[in-house]
Design an enzyme around this catalytic site. Structure first.
Site, short mmCIF file in Angstrom:
data_model
loop_
_atom_site.label_atom_id
_atom_site.label_comp_id
_atom_site.label_asym_id
_atom_site.label_seq_id
_atom_site.Cartn_x
_atom_site.Cartn_y
_atom_site.Cartn_z
N HIS A 241 0.72 -1.45 -0.10
CA HIS A 241 0.01 0.17 -0.01
C HIS A 241 0.88 1.22 -0.10
CE1 HIS A 241 -3.88 -2.07 1.01
NE2 HIS A 241 -3.01 -3.06 2.07
N ASP A 242 1.89 1.40 0.88
CA ASP A 242 2.59 2.80 1.09
C ASP A 242 3.49 3.18 0.18
OD1 ASP A 242 2.57 2.16 4.65
OD2 ASP A 242 1.07 2.96 3.55
#
Ligand code: RIB
Ligand code: CA
Length: 312
Positions: A241-242
Site C-alpha cells: 500500500h504505502d
C-alpha cells in the site's frame, strides 16, 4: 529528447509498519525525491515503536534524516493497532538495530513540519502513509500551513470498500477527524486509496526473488512482508500500500486516476472513516479536492520497487 527530471522535496509521515518501511526505502532510493525529514505517528503500532522503526531505517539506509515524534493517539478515536499485519514491533518481527547515537529531539512533528514548510516557501510536499493525525494537528495549530505545502500524496481511503471495516480503509478509519481536516484543507491532494493499492500485489515468489539479493534491505523486504502475506485471507499476495504513494510522487506515469470530490465520514457508526467520493455518483460534491488514483501498471511497479530495493 530526455526531459529534465522533476525533483520533489518531500516530508514522509509514517506509522512505520511493514509496508511503510518499504516505502521509506523506495523514497530514499528514488532520485526524483529529496527527503527532508521523517515523522512518526501512532498507527500500525504505538508511537514509540513507529518512531524507533523510522530511526532503524535510517541506520539500515546509512542516512541521518531528522526523525520527529508526532501523535501518540488519534484525536478522538481509540487507537486501533495492526499487530496482525505488522507484528508487535511493526516490522513483522524483524529485529533491526537502532542508530549508535539518536539525536535528542523534543520538537514535535507538527512544529518541525511547519518550520520546514515555511523555510521552503511552498515547495514542500508531504507523503503520508499512516493515520493523518500529525498533518491534521499541524493544520489546526498553524492555520496558514496550506500556503506552504505544495501537495499531499497520501495512502488512504477508498472509493469503494474498506479493509478495516467494510466501509473504511485503515489510515482514515484510525483517525477520521484528522483526515477530515486534511481533506477540507484546500491543499492539493493525491489519494492513493485501496482502489489502486489493492492492485499493487507482491506474490511470495516476488518476495523470495527480491530477498534473494541477500542485502540487508532485500532481506528486510522479504522477512518483514512475510507477516502481512501470511495474515491476509486469500493467497494472491501482499499489497504494498504505502509504496504506491511514494512511487506516485516520483513516477506518476505508472498510474492513472481522476479528480473527484472526497469527504470523510466522522459521525457514522457503520460508515465511520469512509472516504465518500463522487466519482460514480449522479449527485456530485460542489468541490473537487483530490486526485483519486485508480490504477497502476503493476508489472512496472513491481519491477521498479525491485530495482529500488536492490539499489542498496
Ligand atoms: O490500509 C493500508 C494502510 O494501513 C497502510 O498504510 C498500512 O501501513 C496500514 O497503516
Ligand atoms: Ca502505513
Amino acid at each position: 529528447m530526455k526531459t529534465e527530471m522533476e525533483r520533489h522535496i518531500v516530508w514522509l509521515d509514517c506509522d512505520t509498519g511493514t509496508d511503510d518501511a518499504q516505502a521509506i526505502l523506495c523514497a530514499n532510493a528514488l532520485p526524483e525525491l529529496e527527503i527532508v525529514a521523517i515523522s512518526a505517528v501512532a498507527g500500525n503500532v504505538e508511537l514509540e515503536k513507529t518512531y524507533r522503526n523510522a530511526l532503524r531505517l535510517n541506520r539500515l539506509m546509512g542516512t541521518d534524516f531528522p526523525v520527529y515524534q508526532g501523535a501518540e493517539k488519534p484525536w478522538l478515536q481509540p487507537q486501533h493497532t495492526g499487530y496482525r499485519y505488522h507484528g508487535e514491533n511493526g516490522l513483522g518481527g524483524v529485529e533491526l538495530p537502532l542508530p549508535e547515537n539518536v539525536p535528542e529531539t523534543t520538537k514535535k512533528a507538527w512544529d518541525a513540519l511547519y518550520e520546514k514548510a515555511k523555510e521552503l516557501g511552498g515547495a514542500l510536499e508531504i507523503i503520508a502513509t499512516g493515520p493523518l493525525t500529525n498533518i491534521g494537528t499541524a493544520l489546526m495549530k498553524y492555520p496558514d500551513l496550506p500556503r506552504f505545502i505544495r501537495r499531499i500524496v497520501l495512502m488512504g481511503g477508498s472509493a469503494t470498500g474498506g479493509n478495516r471495516t467494510p466501509a473504511a480503509e485503515y489510515n482514515i478509519f484510525a483517525d477520521p477527524h484528522a483526515a477530515d481536516a486534511v481533506f477540507r484543507s484546500g491543499i492539493p491532494l493525491v489519494m492513493c486509496g485501496l482502489d489502486v493499492t489493492m492492485q499493487a500485489i507482491f506474490t511470495e515468489e516476488d518476495l523470495i526473488r527480491i530477498g534473494s539479493k541477500g542485502t540487508p534491505a532485500a532481506r528486510l523486504f522479504h522477512d518483514a512482508l512475510l507477516t502481512p502475506l501470511r495474515a491476509q485471507e486469500g493467497g494472491e499476495g501482499v499489497k504494498l500500500h504505502d509504496a504506491v504513494a511514494v512511487l506516485y510522487a516520483a513516477r506518476p506515469e505508472l498510474f492513472w486516476g481522476q479528480m473527484a470530490g472526497v469527504a470523510v465520514e466522522t459521525r457514522g457508526t457503520v460508515t465511520m472513516g469512509k472516504t465518500v467520493t463522487d466519482l460514480w455518483s449522479d449527485k456530485k460534491f460542489p468541490f473537487k479536492n483530490a486526485f483519486v488514483v485508480l490504477g497502476l501498471d503493476n508489472e512496472a511497479f513491481v519491477r521498479t520497487v525491485q530495482e529500488l530495493i536492490w539499489s542498496y
